[in-house]
Every structure is written in structure tokens, then in C-alpha cells.
Design an enzyme around this catalytic site. Structure first.
Site, short mmCIF file in Angstrom:
data_model
loop_
_atom_site.label_atom_id
_atom_site.label_comp_id
_atom_site.label_asym_id
_atom_site.label_seq_id
_atom_site.Cartn_x
_atom_site.Cartn_y
_atom_site.Cartn_z
N GLU A 298 -2.39 -7.06 -3.38
CA GLU A 298 -2.79 -7.59 -2.17
C GLU A 298 -3.87 -7.18 -1.28
OE1 GLU A 298 0.18 -7.95 2.08
OE2 GLU A 298 0.27 -6.27 0.74
N LYS A 376 0.13 -16.42 2.60
CA LYS A 376 1.63 -15.59 2.55
C LYS A 376 2.21 -16.66 3.96
CE LYS A 376 3.41 -11.17 3.43
NZ LYS A 376 3.26 -9.66 3.63
N CYS A 428 3.28 -9.48 -1.29
CA CYS A 428 4.05 -8.31 -0.80
C CYS A 428 5.48 -8.39 -0.54
CB CYS A 428 3.42 -7.50 0.61
SG CYS A 428 3.71 -5.96 0.56
#
Length: 561
Positions: A298, A376, A428
Site C-alpha cells: 500500500e 480504496k 489494507c
């Protein structure tokens, strides 16, 4: 004196339950957790609920939540003391409210109250993962992530099926221990009275029968038998369900872990990180030339590649991006990288920043850069996303000064394909939420490539807590997971939940593993129907609480008149 004794004993029970609960997860005492504790960690809690007064239940619950979550998420303090105290305080309030509901069944159901309390606890574990402040850390089922035969049931029930077994085990332990205690107390009293009165064996049998009735002897015996039967069925399912993927074709994937310091910033740091990432990648490709996909963590690349290439004005950042793109294009493999992506609205010139995954295929979309991208969708509350920011400007400024990075939210899942592998890229802590990965699987993803940065926690236990949830995402959807994490846990998880390869945490390293090419299918029961098991539990709990409320009102009415 008696009240003080009860008050003290309740706190002891709550402290014991908190310690057993938090230590069953990976933590500062057991880095991989002590999963056996989970099977009876709520037993002391049930004893505390049995003794506490209703009017103090919120305060007791607040205390329990404070201790439990301070021990569980202690690593948050390393990131930000403010966020740590805020999170712990929030869950202390949640547990305070939970204890009110946990206490209610004791007034109505008596013998079976522990069963309703188990259902309430299970419902709470599901509900606390929902919404903006949803948080999956602390769900009991995750403690069992290394017990492969047990967790395979998650492809039907999700993680909450495992939580159900763990929580009800505590309830059954409580009911058995309570009966044994009451039985011992009865025998002690009978021995005393037999020396001071004409106490007959017949009277003993009558009192014992009354005790069994009051303690719900038949209920917990039947419950224990049913529990053992279900546990055997679950293990049998785990042992005999198909998990061998050796007959499938596979693709070699490299996951890089460069172990950067998340608190260092600046162009020089960005350049050093990329130098380290490319060196580790070259070492991997030299040792494993069959590698087809390389994964970086990430935001491993901080300068926005697209923005710097097309709109950048900083010559050093532009130089970093150009060199990186040339590096990608000269390699014979697909690159999946984490990048801070900035998108500019051409009409309003309003920048939008995304925590993103970019997929580059040499000779196809590298020069000029036109990568496939995923943004995300589930942002970390207060760290990556701040609600009502126009109303709490000062608070937002404080959070930014503490190191928060606020992003725009992605709107949909994205499925990529390379070397025959269809994959998605949860970023994540997105892989701590079952519904996000399930949505990716339903859209055709046959592998989760997770890009993570947990290095700010400076804790192996923090990384293992995250890993435990990633294991369940593979099991629920029966697809492999490849994790590339800044400092760990970088690994490959097979569809049955086994962790096949894992890099040493907090080291600059890489792993290369054969990842099975899963055949396309309609998905597992869980992939198709989601948290149906949790919905049923939630509905059943709601109905029982309504019945308890009605019975309680009727009882109060009868006592009044």
C-alpha cells in the site's frame, strides 16, 4: 459488607474475562494469540452479569470495554495516542450499552438466560463491524485462524459461525460451573443442617431436584450434547471438504516487503524506498525467473504517478516517476503497486486524492502510463476519512497534524486479469470486512491481492490480528490471498486458510509462491448469500429480546396490582 464483597467479585470477574478475551487474540503476551482462552473467556463475564445490579450494568460494561480494548488494540497508541483513547472510549460506551441488554434476560428467562446472552454477544460482534465506525478487531472467531479444520465452516456461515461456537462454549462452561457451585453449596448446607436438625435423605433429594430445576440442569445438559454434536459435524466438514489445489495450474507471484519507516517523509525518502523496492524485486526475479506478477505494498510509491507524469511541476518527483515507469516497462511481468493517486477535474481543477492500486503491464499500458486502477472503498475512520468535516474543521486540522491522510472514497470493486489469474486488490484493512471481499468474489475475482501498511503499529501482534482476518476472507470465498505488506505480514494464504509462505516481519524481504488458478464457479454458499447466518442470529436475538421485554412489562404490571 456483603454489597462490597459482591461489588469486588464482579470487578474481579470482569478483569479476568477481559484478560482472557484480549489474550486469546494476537497481543503483547502471545504474538499469535492463545486461541484456547477464547473458548471460555466469557465464562467469568456471565458470572459477573449474574451478580451485578442492573442499575450499575452500564458502568460495569464501560469498565469491561475499557480494559478489553486497551489490551486488544494497544498498538494504536504507537500510531496516535488521541486515536487510541478515542477508540477505547467509544468501545467502552458500546460495551456499557451492551451490558444493559445482557442483563435484561436474567429478569425473565432465568434458567435459559445464558443462551440469550450468548446470542446477544454474537449479535453485538456482527453489529459492531457495520457503519462508518465499523471495526472488525475483536470478533471472537478470528482467534481460531490457525485451526484450519474448524474455520472451513466459514465458507457457509462466515466468521460468525466460528464465533458462535466459541461464545456458546463459554456459556456452557458457565452453566456447568454454576450448577457445580450451587450443588456444592447445597451439600455444605445440608451437612451443617443434618447436625443441627432432623434432616432426612428425602428432604435432600427434594432440595437437589429443586436445585436442578432452578439451575436449568436439563437445559445445559441438552445444550452441551447439542454443542458437542455440532462441533463434531463442523470438524468433520473441515476434515473431509475438498481443499487440495495441487491439480490446478498455477502462477508465480512475488510479494515484496520493503520495511519502510512510515514516519519519514520527503522526496529523498520516496526515492530511497523505490530503490529498495526495485532491488528486492530484481533479486526475486533473478532467483525466480518464472515470476509473472510482482506486488508492492500500500502506497509503496508515494508520488502520484499519473499526476506527476501528466501535470507535475516538481522536477524531482517527475524524475522518480519517469525512472520507475522505465523500470516497469523493461521487466517481463505485471506490476501491482500501491500508489497515492491524484485526479484533477479538468473543468473545476479540483483535485481528488485516492488510496489506490495500479496495475502495469509492460508493452501495454506503462509508457505513456495508462494503468488499470482500483480506489480504496472502505477508508479508515478519522485517519483516512472524516465525517462532517465542514462542521468540525478544527478537529480535522488536529487529525491532520497528528498524521492523518484524508482520501476520497472509491465507488466500486475492480477485477484485473494477468497470466490467467483474475484478481482484485483490497487495500489494507478492507480485507477485515467480509462484505467487501465477497463483493469482489461475486464479480469474478478468483484471488485477493491485498496491499497493506501496518508498519505504523510497530507490532507483530497488530499485523497478526490483521492477518487472522485475511485468512477468513480466503476461506469464506475459497480463493487464495497474496498479501504484500510494508512490514508484515507478507504471505500467501491458500483457499482452505493455510498460510503457505510468510516473510519475516519487520525485515526487507520478499516471498515468491505458486498461486493456484482457481476455476470459475458460482462461489461458495457464503459468496452467494453473504452473512445469512448472522442475519438469522440477529433476527432470533431481536425476537427473544422483544419477548423478554413483554414478559418483563407483564411481570411489573402483576407485581404492581
Amino acid at each position: 459488607m456483603q454489597k462490597n464483597k459482591i461489588f469486588f467479585s464482579v470487578f474481579l470477574y470482569l478483569i479476568l474475562s477481559s484478560v482472557l478475551f484480549s489474550f486469546s487474540f494476537p497481543g503483547f503476551v502471545f504474538e499469535s494469540g492463545f486461541p484456547l482462552f477464547a473458548w471460555f473467556c466469557f465464562t467469568p463475564l456471565f458470572f459477573a452479569l449474574d451478580r451485578m445490579e442492573f442499575e450499575f450494568s452500564f458502568l460495569y460494561g464501560f469498565f469491561y470495554g475499557l480494559v478489553s480494548y486497551s489490551l486488544l488494540v494497544y498498538w494504536l497508541y504507537k500510531y496516535s495516542p488521541f486515536v487510541f483513547f478515542l477508540a477505547v472510549f467509544f468501545y467502552a460506551i458500546c460495551y456499557g450499552l451492551l451490558f444493559i441488554f445482557l442483563k435484561l434476560p436474567l429478569f425473565v428467562f432465568h434458567k435459559t438466560s445464558w443462551i440469550i446472552q450468548c446470542l446477544i454477544l454474537l449479535s453485538f460482534e456482527y453489529l459492531k463491524t457495520l457503519g462508518f465506525l465499523g471495526f472488525s478487531y475483536g470478533v471472537s472467531g478470528y482467534t481460531q485462524y490457525k485451526c484450519t479444520p474448524l474455520i472451513k465452516i466459514a465458507d457457509i456461515t462466515g466468521v460468525y459461525g466460528v464465533s458462535c461456537l466459541v461464545i456458546f462454549s463459554s456459556g456452557i462452561c458457565f452453566s456447568i460451573l454454576r450448577f457445580l457451585y450451587l450443588n456444592h453449596d447445597l451439600k455444605r448446607r445440608i451437612r451443617y443442617e443434618s447436625h443441627n436438625s432432623n434432616y432426612t435423605p428425602v428432604q435432600f433429594e427434594i432440595e437437589l431436584a429443586d436445585l436442578k430445576e432452578r439451575a436449568g440442569f436439563r437445559v445445559f445438559v441438552i445444550s452441551a450434547i447439542v454443542f458437542l454434536f455440532v462441533l463434531i459435524i463442523v470438524f468433520a466438514y473441515g476434515v473431509f471438504s475438498r481443499s487440495d489445489v495441487s491439480s490446478y495450474d498455477s502462477v508465480e507471484i512475488c510479494a515484496v516487503q520493503h520495511n519502510e519507516n512510515p514516519r519519514e517523509d520527503g522526496v529523498n525518502v520516496y526515492a530511497e524506498n523505490i530503490t529498495l523496492l526495485t532491488r528486492l524485486t530484481d533479486d526475486a526475479l533473478s532467483l525466480y525467473p518464472e515470476t509473472k506478477i510482482v506486488v508492492w505494498p500500500e502506497t509503496a510509491v508515494t508520488p502520484s504517478i499519473m499526476y506527476q507524469f501528466y501535470n507535475g511541476k516538481d522536477s524531482r518527483r517527475i524524475s522518480i516517476v519517469n525512472s520507475l515507469l522505465k523500470y516497469f516497462d523493461a521487466r517481463n511481468c505485471t506490476f501491482v503497486i500501491g500508489n497515492y493517486h491524484r485526479d484533477i477535474n479538468a473543468e473545476k481543477m479540483e483535485p481528488k486524492d485516492f488510496n489506490s492500486a495500479l496495475v502495469f503491464t509492460p508493452g501495454k499500458n506503462v509508457l505513456p502510463p495508462k494503468p488499470e486502477m482500483y480506489f480504496k472503498q472502505k477508508l479508515v475512520p478519522l485517519s483516512e476519512e472524516f465525517p462532517f468535516e465542514n462542521h468540525f474543521i478544527k478537529v480535522k486540522e488536529i487529525m491532520i497534524n497528528l498524521g492523518a491522510s484524508f482520501w476520497n472514497k472509491g465507488s466500486e470493486s475492480k477485477i484485473f486479469e494477468s497470466s490467467g489469474l483474475k484478481f482484485s486488490t483490497p487495500i489494507c484493512f478492507e480485507d477485515t470486512f467480509p462484505h467487501i471481499c465477497r463483493d469482489m468474489a461475486r464479480k469474478g475475482s478468483l484471488c485477493f491481492i491485498n496491499l497493506t501498511n501496518d508498519s505504523w503499529g510497530e507490532s507483530v501482534a497488530c499485523q497478526n490480528q490483521h492477518l487472522s482476518m485475511a485468512v477468513f476472507r480466503s476461506v469464506e470465498n475459497k480463493v487464495p490471498t497474496v498479501r504484500s505488506a510494508t512490514s508484515g505480514q507478507t504471505c500467501v494464504i491458500y483457499p482452505d486458510g493455510k498460510i503457505m509462505k510468510e516473510a519475516v516481519p519487520f525485515s526487507a524481504s520478499f516471498i515468491v509462491s505458486s498461486v493456484p488458478l482457481m476455476p470459475s464457479s458460482k462461489g461458495t454458499f457464503y459468496t452467494r448469500f453473504g452473512d445469512l447466518f448472522a442475519y438469522v442470529i440477529l433476527l432470533l436475538t431481536g425476537v427473544l429480546l422483544i419477548i423478554a421485554g413483554i414478559k418483563g412489562i407483564i411481570k411489573l404490571w402483576q407485581n404492581r396490582y
